[in-house]
Design a protein around this motif. Sequence first.
Motif, short mmCIF file in Angstrom:
data_model
loop_
_atom_site.label_atom_id
_atom_site.label_comp_id
_atom_site.label_asym_id
_atom_site.label_seq_id
_atom_site.Cartn_x
_atom_site.Cartn_y
_atom_site.Cartn_z
N LEU A 25 12.92 10.71 -6.13
CA LEU A 25 12.07 11.29 -5.08
C LEU A 25 12.38 10.66 -3.74
CD1 LEU A 25 8.61 11.26 -6.87
CD2 LEU A 25 10.11 13.23 -6.56
N ARG A 26 12.24 11.46 -2.70
CA ARG A 26 12.39 10.90 -1.35
C ARG A 26 11.04 11.02 -0.67
NH1 ARG A 26 17.11 13.51 1.33
NH2 ARG A 26 17.71 11.47 2.10
N HIS A 27 10.32 9.92 -0.72
CA HIS A 27 8.93 9.93 -0.26
C HIS A 27 8.83 10.29 1.21
CE1 HIS A 27 7.22 8.53 -3.97
NE2 HIS A 27 8.15 7.60 -4.07
N ARG A 28 9.80 9.82 1.99
CA ARG A 28 9.70 10.08 3.42
C ARG A 28 9.78 11.59 3.70
NH1 ARG A 28 13.17 7.33 8.18
NH2 ARG A 28 12.21 5.51 7.26
N ALA A 29 10.72 12.25 3.02
CA ALA A 29 10.85 13.70 3.22
C ALA A 29 9.57 14.41 2.77
CB ALA A 29 12.06 14.23 2.45
N ALA A 83 -5.60 -2.87 -16.20
CA ALA A 83 -4.59 -2.77 -15.14
C ALA A 83 -4.59 -1.39 -14.49
CB ALA A 83 -3.21 -3.07 -15.70
N ARG A 84 -5.55 -0.55 -14.86
CA ARG A 84 -5.66 0.80 -14.34
C ARG A 84 -4.35 1.57 -14.53
NH1 ARG A 84 -8.51 1.47 -8.98
NH2 ARG A 84 -9.40 3.18 -10.14
N LEU A 85 -3.71 1.32 -15.64
CA LEU A 85 -2.49 2.02 -16.05
C LEU A 85 -1.33 1.83 -15.07
CD1 LEU A 85 -4.01 5.38 -17.38
CD2 LEU A 85 -3.95 3.14 -18.46
N ASN A 86 -1.42 0.80 -14.25
CA ASN A 86 -0.33 0.50 -13.33
C ASN A 86 0.59 -0.53 -13.97
OD1 ASN A 86 1.35 -0.47 -11.36
ND2 ASN A 86 -0.24 -0.58 -9.78
N PRO A 87 1.87 -0.18 -14.19
CA PRO A 87 2.78 -1.10 -14.87
C PRO A 87 2.83 -2.48 -14.21
CG PRO A 87 3.81 1.03 -14.67
CD PRO A 87 2.52 1.11 -13.89
N LEU A 88 2.80 -2.52 -12.88
CA LEU A 88 2.85 -3.82 -12.22
C LEU A 88 1.57 -4.60 -12.47
CD1 LEU A 88 4.57 -3.22 -8.77
CD2 LEU A 88 5.53 -4.03 -10.93
N ARG A 119 6.42 14.33 -12.63
CA ARG A 119 5.90 15.20 -13.70
C ARG A 119 4.80 14.51 -14.48
NH1 ARG A 119 10.78 18.84 -14.84
NH2 ARG A 119 12.15 17.76 -13.43
N VAL A 120 5.08 13.26 -14.85
CA VAL A 120 4.12 12.52 -15.68
C VAL A 120 2.80 12.37 -14.93
CG1 VAL A 120 3.61 10.28 -16.73
CG2 VAL A 120 5.89 11.28 -16.97
N ARG A 121 2.87 12.01 -13.66
CA ARG A 121 1.64 11.81 -12.89
C ARG A 121 0.88 13.12 -12.74
NH1 ARG A 121 3.15 9.73 -7.52
NH2 ARG A 121 5.32 10.11 -8.05
N THR A 122 1.62 14.22 -12.54
CA THR A 122 0.94 15.51 -12.38
C THR A 122 0.25 15.92 -13.68
OG1 THR A 122 2.69 16.12 -10.83
CG2 THR A 122 1.21 17.87 -11.58
N ILE A 123 0.98 15.82 -14.79
CA ILE A 123 0.38 16.19 -16.08
C ILE A 123 -0.85 15.31 -16.35
CG2 ILE A 123 0.73 16.31 -18.57
CD1 ILE A 123 3.71 16.80 -17.97
N GLY A 124 -0.69 14.02 -16.06
CA GLY A 124 -1.79 13.10 -16.31
C GLY A 124 -3.03 13.45 -15.52
N ASP A 125 -2.83 13.93 -14.30
CA ASP A 125 -4.00 14.25 -13.47
C ASP A 125 -4.57 15.61 -13.85
OD1 ASP A 125 -5.48 13.23 -11.00
OD2 ASP A 125 -5.15 15.34 -10.55
N SER A 126 -3.74 16.58 -14.09
CA SER A 126 -4.23 17.92 -14.38
C SER A 126 -3.14 18.74 -15.08
CB SER A 126 -4.65 18.61 -13.07
OG SER A 126 -4.88 19.97 -13.33
N PRO A 127 -3.24 18.86 -16.40
CA PRO A 127 -2.22 19.63 -17.13
C PRO A 127 -2.12 21.07 -16.65
CG PRO A 127 -3.61 18.41 -18.65
CD PRO A 127 -4.21 18.27 -17.30
N ARG A 128 -3.23 21.65 -16.22
CA ARG A 128 -3.19 23.03 -15.74
C ARG A 128 -2.38 23.13 -14.45
NH1 ARG A 128 -6.11 27.22 -17.51
NH2 ARG A 128 -6.20 28.17 -15.47
N ALA A 129 -2.62 22.19 -13.56
CA ALA A 129 -1.86 22.20 -12.30
C ALA A 129 -0.38 22.00 -12.59
CB ALA A 129 -2.38 21.11 -11.35
N ARG A 155 7.01 5.97 -10.06
CA ARG A 155 6.73 6.19 -8.65
C ARG A 155 7.81 6.99 -7.95
NH1 ARG A 155 4.88 4.22 -3.59
NH2 ARG A 155 6.79 3.94 -2.40
N ASN A 156 9.05 6.77 -8.32
CA ASN A 156 10.15 7.25 -7.49
C ASN A 156 11.05 8.29 -8.11
OD1 ASN A 156 9.55 5.64 -5.25
ND2 ASN A 156 10.45 3.87 -6.24
N THR A 157 10.75 8.77 -9.29
CA THR A 157 11.64 9.79 -9.86
C THR A 157 10.88 11.09 -10.09
OG1 THR A 157 11.13 9.24 -12.15
CG2 THR A 157 12.93 8.01 -11.12
N THR A 158 11.65 12.15 -10.23
CA THR A 158 11.01 13.45 -10.49
C THR A 158 10.34 13.41 -11.87
OG1 THR A 158 13.11 14.28 -11.32
CG2 THR A 158 12.56 14.79 -9.05
#
Lengths: 375, 511
Positions: B381-385, A295-300, A227-237, A220-223
């Motif tokens: 990431l800084r979600h607020r920004a 769990a819809r691929l949500n770790p929590l 990347r992982v979320r973007t690739i997972g949704d659309s590798p072309r994007a 959720r909170n790292t770059t």
Amino acid sequence: MTSRLVVTPRAKPSMTVRAGVPFVALLVALGLGAVILGLTGAAPLTVYRTMFDASLNGARAIERTLTYATPLILTGLAAAVAFRMKAYNIGAEGQLFLGAIAASGLALQLPAGTPAVLMVGAMLLGGALAGALWAGFAAVPRAFLGTDEIITTLMLNFVALALMNYLIFGSFSFWRDPTRPVPQGNTIPDSAAMPVISGRLHVGFAIAVALAVLLWWVLRNTTFGFRVRTIGDSPRAARYAGIGVPFATLAVLAISGALAGVAGAIEVSGVTNRLDPKSLAIELGYTGIVIAAVARLNPLGVVPVAIFLAAIATAGGSMQSIGVRVEVVVMMQGLIFLSVTAGEFFVTNRIGLRPAGPPEPAVTAAAADALEGAS
Amino acid sequence: MAVRQGVDGVGGEADPVALAGGPPVSLRVDRISKSFYGVAAVDDVSVELHGGEIHGLLGENGAGKSTLCSMLVGLYRPDSGRIVLDGDEVHLRSPDDAAALGIGMVYQHFRLVESFTVAENIMLGRGTAGGRRARRAVEEQVDALASEYGLAVHPGAPVWQLSVGERQRVEILKQLSRGARVLILDEPTAVLAPHEADRLFDAVRLMVDKGHAVVLVSHKMQEILGHTDRVTVLRAGRHAGTGATASLTPAALNTMMFGNDLAGTDTTEGHTAQVPGEPVLTVSGLTVTGDHGRPAVDDVSLTVRRREIVGIAGVAGNGQRELHETIAGLRSPATGTVTTAALAYVPEDRLGTGLAPGLPIEHNLALRSFRREPHARRGVLRHRAMRETATALVDAFDVRGARDGMPVSFMSGGNLQKAILARELSEAHDVLVAAAPTRGLDIAAAEAVRRHLRSERDEGRGVLLFSEDLGEVLELSDRILVMFQGRLVGEFDRGSVDLDQVGLLMTGAAE
């Protein structure tokens, strides 16, 4: 005037719906289950009481359920993180075996007097590395040559199982107890046993939950998670945004394999205390895939789903002890799990009635697709 | 009836009238209309098709050809008007209805199961049981039809082994074996090499000689002129004219297709003269292999300078997509080079390339900037920004319908396009490559996009515009390049555009 059922996707399901639907689904399953139990001559309420007592009622029952849930949380996370990026690692089963082989090997090799913290730490690390390495055999061809990882990870499961069986049943290996005529793994030293929280419940459960939170945070909170979320949704994007897809694939499959490897290490350290193919090869890896999907691929989400599945499993054992046939037990387990899974449809979609109006244009998605690009 | 000479003398043997013993088929479309969301796709069009003739259907992208054909095969129901088959009005509720009446279509994108054999694909959808004997019977029927119509293909071969041309023959055989008397071919040569196209037309000629009616949908004028008996032209959903092919000239068809109204376009509105600056995008000797293995872009060279909009005019499918994807780095060139300053890119494919459909607006607007301050610091990431940036961009570019956390796939096309522009134009860039930036947008949204393109130019950047809408290219561009079959076949300066010449170049009729 007739009405028609209309299904529309919900853009953002509310918390009430998310929490309420599985609960209702569970009640539906128990209602249907009562009919089955009644038909087979068992008293539904007695059975449900026994199930509840065995899995959730009291400290012993909860300890048993949470202990059973521990490896499932980890294999669920292994599947969730990989599937999140559409890298379908179904090799958690084999990666778990490799983690168990590495962890038990380290425990037997290191001096028995090593402090428990170091010993267990080394086992977890070794298990993670072995799992990641095993996943790497599939990840490298996938990342650079586009090889289908579903096939390769699946095949490697059988290789890993054969390797583990060979070490205990097929050879006089370092892992096997030389003093016993019946093949059995050598028992690891006491310092290699996972510290206990309460009763049978060991620290491995806390580690699994902590890893779930960590993975959720990273995604959720790292770059990297971005990347992982973007690739997972659309590798072309993702490629269009300049994200290096091969590297991310390698990293994610390594993390996935490491989580499964840790599951193997924790089982050796906390439950079996030796390399024990019979108690390790119980499809923990494959069950993790089901857990991740629900769990819809949500770790929590993986944590409660794994605990729920573990509760059904421990409850199943208790039903047999009061004379419910094993077929009925499996049926009940399947019924409960299916209902809760099917309930997902109602979480992501809104069902409503609409008066019959003019018919929709007779165009299907496939037809629209075929016409795409034309006028 | 304009029946032509049979090909290779074979056509002469067949009875040009009889088909299953009956009189030749006739299909009349009578004042048919169809709108989508209040926009007329087909507006009061009438056409007559007769057995024994190849009828060309010509028009630009968006002229209504596909919508008209979709009504003929029962995919869409007309809002008004009638379809009359052999004198009886018919109501087509599904492609099955149309097939039962002998109307079939071969789509540009084939609908074959790759792992099935030719015969199995042909059996599919006919409800016949798949026993060995049934399969044998179908194989024999396929063989008979194939040799009757010169559509050579081995009935036992799995489809994945077949070439594109063979697959198309399978599609045609599928329709013939279902008893199609009216056969619609949608852009059949778009995927074929020239010699395969010739074979196809030989077979089509045989079909009409046997009494079938064939509709050839195309926007290639030479194809229409060379292979049809009569032609109907659609323009903007309306019937622009019908006539015997022999009596029509390329210039006349061109006027029907594009109209005279383009000549009246006020090309100076909102367009102030600028002196172009240094080059910001240079493409030289670029050749790109397309998805079918043939060169899709063939030795293309072009330059875009600051303060100019270069427009690429052309009918879709002539290599534009491969060209802009290569410029944007999404494809690798076979030969040649692309040199570009900082590039902003609006892809053709909004959802899937331009935007990740399942992710929310704040994620999509940060696709290019998520690695940097203020959106991230040391990998976190800084979600607020990110949300603040999203809010600012949504405001500035008037993106509507976005909600926090909602996947962007729920938004409308115009707002998706504005979101892509918002992200791309907010990044530092010297040149903008925009592919079909206004396709499918309503008038207001399209105008907003055009305003952005103009202000890019006026602010000193270069713009490379790909559009199928010739009017748009003429209105916006300082220079116009015409693309046909992967090559740049013409170049015009804003002041000296010869419309007839552009139209002829686009359709390949000017050589």
